[in-house]
Design a protein around this motif. Structure first.
Motif: not given
Ligand code: ZN
Length: 554
Positions: A424-430, A329-335, A406-411
């Motif tokens: 605001q620590r999250l830099k992008a969202a799907v 790493g360091p790697h990007p991360a995704l919730l 962060v990325a998520g489907l539906s709820m």
């Protein structure tokens, strides 16, 4: 006009009027006067507790009582067809429960594509009226109301009207939903016409009705409220949930400065609404206390069972899965966030509506955290736990804290909206299968957990995404998403894009529209996240390892 031409014209008019009168004779009129016209099946009984509101305008001594058991209904067999493009099915209805699908009347069988029409009470008290021109299912032919139109234990008059390609639903003679279908026509088909059940509807049959029914009438004409069955006293007005007449804190900024001012206040107001339902517990009071165990080798990454302490003073742990790339790493991360009925393993599973998007990001060099979260009365009540999930990712030495998305489907899409707006620590969202206007979310009987008290009145729900600006957001909006109709998601995106333009970053938002149902897509989402966070999910192999099945959450 010459008198000679008038006579044939008038004759034609009279013939037409007579034909309409004839056409309006009911095909089915089940009055339930201690007997049935069709074949009574199962536990069908009668009651003298008939329609309220002073009773019917005509004599009415009894109503049907249906026990809700499979097999209980009135069966007319397969031979009753609506001979015209126009028809009306109406009934007095008193559901004993609104916990499940219940057919009021249907000529509908999904086995062998034998769908004609169906009028159904939905879980949560909504109504649905389907008309199929060719026996197949098309989402465009489905008309539904929001949930909570019907309450158990009360009488209602319900009418579903098909007029050409228009569908309408009335409750107590009031129009509550209408839409244009792509084409007119009602499939004749071999499904049995049943009152109080359906051969097979929404993947199951017989969808038995539980409660009372009376005066079920099928007329081959598009009736208006003045022609519906009447009661002696006026029917009470029904309340249909919907957008407020005016919003309390809408986005009306016309300059970047105004937009930024609106945004910081909007974020504070949103968090205050959550705080009112779910007080935030600080990390010193309840430390994260991350436990990882049982690592699995997943080729490009190691998958850990993980759990962490939730937002609670009492012991409360959430399970999840944490994928850590083997590369240095360091790697990007995704919730990675699941929706209703989902879990951490579901978002790693290449089969199913998530298409293994968490696995795909992990294959593409992201540290991925997928928590398994419960269904709370309001989805937004998970906000403080979502902050904790970001805390967990930030605490990992393999993670570059400046590259978390962060990325998520539906709820999970809704949770993505909430956490990206507030953290605001999250830099992008799907945001997949969620973004819509308030009008659109109400147009479908969606789970009411999105309606955090105070939220519906605050701003149009699509405007919450403007609290994320100018950080990039990609919206996935499937053409056949039954939960969030495409017309409303296009309107919502147009408003978000116009708002981002005021923030000076019109190009930071995009919408992926493709032909599918309520599911994850990824085609634009992977390159989108890669571009912003520096991963390589777009180039990674899809679907994970052959034969992989994710472990159950602990
Ligand atoms: Zn829900």
């Amino acid at each position: 006009m010459q008198s000679g031409a008038l006579v044939p014209a008038m004759t034609g008019f009279l013939l037409l009027a007579a034909a309409q009168l004839h056409a309006a004779q009911p095909l089915v009129y089940e009055r339930f006067e201690n007997t049935t016209a069709g074949r009574a099946c199962g536990g069908l009984g009668f009651t003298s507790e008939v329609i309220g509101f002073g009773g019917l305008a005509r004599d009415n001594r009894a109503a049907a009582v249906l026990d809700g058991k499979p097999g209980t209904c009135v069966d007319y067999g397969p031979t009753v067809h609506v001979p015209t493009e126009d028809f009306t099915i109406e009934a007095f209805v008193k559901p004993a429960s609104v916990a499940r699908y219940q057919a009021i009347a249907a000529k509908w069988n999904e086995d062998g594509d034998q769908r004609s029409w169906a009028l159904v009470v939905l879980p949560g008290g909504g109504l649905r009226f389907d008309v199929s021109p060719d026996g197949r299912f098309h989402a465009d032919n489905l008309l539904a109301t929001p949930a909570e139109v019907l309450e158990p234990g009360r009488w209602y008059h319900i009418a579903a009207v098909c007029q050409g390609a228009t569908s309408r639903l009335y409750v107590n003679h009031r129009l509550v939903a209408s839409k244009q279908r792509p084409s007119p026509g009602v499939f004749a088909g071999n499904a049995n016409l049943k009152i109080g059940a359906a051969d097979r509807y929404a993947t199951e049959g017989p969808r038995p009705f539980v409660g009372s029914l009376d005066e079920v009438r099928l007329v081959p004409a598009a009736l208006g409220p003045e022609q519906f069955l009447r009661t002696r006293q006026p029917l009470p007005e029904v309340k249909v949930p919907g957008p407020p007449a005016r919003y309390f804190f809408p986005f009306v900024a016309t300059s970047q400065q105004e937009a930024l001012r609106w945004q910081s206040e909007a974020r504070a107001r949103l968090m205050a609404l959550v705080e009112a339902q779910e007080p935030r517990i600080s990390l010193p009071e309840a430390p994260l206390d991350v436990i990882t165990a049982e690592p699995q080798d997943r080729g490009a990454y190691v998958l850990w069972n993980v759990s962490f302490q939730g937002n609670s003073r009492k012991p409360l742990r959430y399970p999840g899965l944490l994928a850590v790339p083997k590369a240095p790493g360091p790697h990007p991360a995704l919730l990675a966030l699941h929706g209703h009925g989902g879990s951490a393993p579901a978002v790693f599973d290449p089969k199913g509506l998530y298409h293994g998007f968490a696995d795909r990001f992990a294959q593409g060099g992201y540290v991925v955290l997928a928590p398994s979260f419960p269904h709370k009365p309001y989805a937004a009540m998970m906000l403080w736990d979502l902050f904790r999930a970001v805390d967990l990712l930030q605490s990992r030495p393999e993670v570059d804290p400046q590259r978390i998305g962060v990325a998520g489907l539906s709820m999970g899409g809704e949770w993505s909206m909430w956490i990206a707006a507030c953290d605001q620590r999250l830099k992008a969202a799907v945001v997949s299968g969620w973004m819509c206007t308030t009008e659109g979310v109400f147009a479908v009987p969606n789970c009411k957990c999105w309606r955090l008290p105070g939220l519906v009145e605050l701003m149009d729900i699509c405007e919450v995404h403007l609290v994320i600006a100018p950080r990039p957001v990609l919206f996935e909006s499937a053409l056949r998403d039954n939960c969030f109709p495409i017309g409303y998601t296009k309107q919502g995106f147009a408003r978000i894009r116009a708002g981002y333009k005021i923030f000076g970053h019109e190009d930071a938002v995009a919408q992926d529209i493709w032909d599918a149902g309520h599911e994850w897509h990824g085609e634009k989402a992977y390159p989108f996240m890669d571009r912003i966070l520096g991963g390589s999910a777009a180039r990674a192999a899809a679907g994970g390892q052959p034969g992989y099945s994710a472990p159950a959450p602990k």
